[in-house]
Design a protein around this motif. Sequence first.
Motif, PDB file in Angstrom:
ATOM      1  N   THR A  64     -70.475 -94.309 -59.823  1.00  0.00           N
ATOM      2  CA  THR A  64     -70.664 -93.298 -61.059  1.00  0.00           C
ATOM      3  C   THR A  64     -69.597 -93.510 -62.195  1.00  0.00           C
ATOM      4  OG1 THR A  64     -71.621 -91.520 -59.643  1.00  0.00           O
ATOM      5  CG2 THR A  64     -71.025 -90.869 -61.914  1.00  0.00           C
ATOM      6  N   SER A  65     -68.476 -93.440 -61.912  1.00  0.00           N
ATOM      7  CA  SER A  65     -67.235 -93.817 -63.016  1.00  0.00           C
ATOM      8  C   SER A  65     -66.123 -94.296 -61.940  1.00  0.00           C
ATOM      9  CB  SER A  65     -67.273 -92.597 -63.531  1.00  0.00           C
ATOM     10  OG  SER A  65     -66.635 -91.501 -63.000  1.00  0.00           O
ATOM     11  N   GLY A  66     -65.193 -94.908 -62.932  1.00  0.00           N
ATOM     12  CA  GLY A  66     -63.807 -95.615 -62.386  1.00  0.00           C
ATOM     13  C   GLY A  66     -63.783 -96.949 -62.182  1.00  0.00           C
ATOM     14  N   SER A  67     -62.895 -97.451 -61.508  1.00  0.00           N
ATOM     15  CA  SER A  67     -62.521 -98.695 -61.632  1.00  0.00           C
ATOM     16  C   SER A  67     -62.244 -99.264 -60.254  1.00  0.00           C
ATOM     17  CB  SER A  67     -61.183 -99.085 -62.557  1.00  0.00           C
ATOM     18  OG  SER A  67     -60.849-100.374 -62.581  1.00  0.00           O
ATOM     19  N   ILE A  68     -62.529-100.570 -60.007  1.00  0.00           N
ATOM     20  CA  ILE A  68     -62.182-101.238 -58.643  1.00  0.00           C
ATOM     21  C   ILE A  68     -61.874-102.791 -59.005  1.00  0.00           C
ATOM     22  CG2 ILE A  68     -63.074-102.281 -56.543  1.00  0.00           C
ATOM     23  CD1 ILE A  68     -65.304-100.110 -56.525  1.00  0.00           C
TER      24      ILE A  68
END
Length: 233
Positions: free
Chosen positions: A55-59
């Motif tokens: 949905t959101s965020g960083s990897i």
Amino acid sequence: MFLQVRELVSGYDRSTVLNGVDLELAAGATLGLLGRNGVGKSTLIMTLMGLVPVTSGSIRVEGTELAGRRPDVVAKAGVALVPQGRRVWASLTVDEHLALASRGRRGGAWTVDGVFDLLPRLAERRRQYAGQLSGGEQQMLAVARAVLTNPRLVLLDEPSDGLAPAIVDQVAGMITTMRAAGVAVLLVEQDLHLAFAVSDEIAVMEKGRIVHRVPTAEFRRDPGTAQRLLGVA
């Protein structure tokens, strides 16, 4: 850091499971991820592998953004998954599984012969169909299939589930070998003995977030925190 996760949110359909996970993992380090049932441990593993939508965020893996990328793209970036429940193909032999895992793999030290040296029982069963293997043998096959891609990061989801202690010891040996080869390991596990034996650090999840992370030895010296977060002595 090899793996960097920032404010990761994901879930299924309209249900949010991960609520802003922050996580870092260095090359060659093993992190044991603990938590009560339903807190999001397996969802985190599946999200990192690209099997649950972000949905959101960083990897980031070695600086490359992988959030929202397909599982094959994640795999090519050096990430391998050993899923809960083994998920081997019953109609393929051990040799066929390992041949598929070796196809198009990254360059590295892991070979079929090397895996068979570490897992001689699997070598004995190499011409057997996976559906004919015991649960422990299937788990060894799932681990072997992952390492033959020569990954830099291995995601292990409950590898001890349903296994005899002797087989759990073999799983621990494989994790130790991976760590010695510089592979980062994220281990989701309910078996505290296994998690403590192989992990440099322990992290605990609650309600879709990592709420506690310390070196393994420190966690073991703090039974009050274990009781509060996990409900175990």
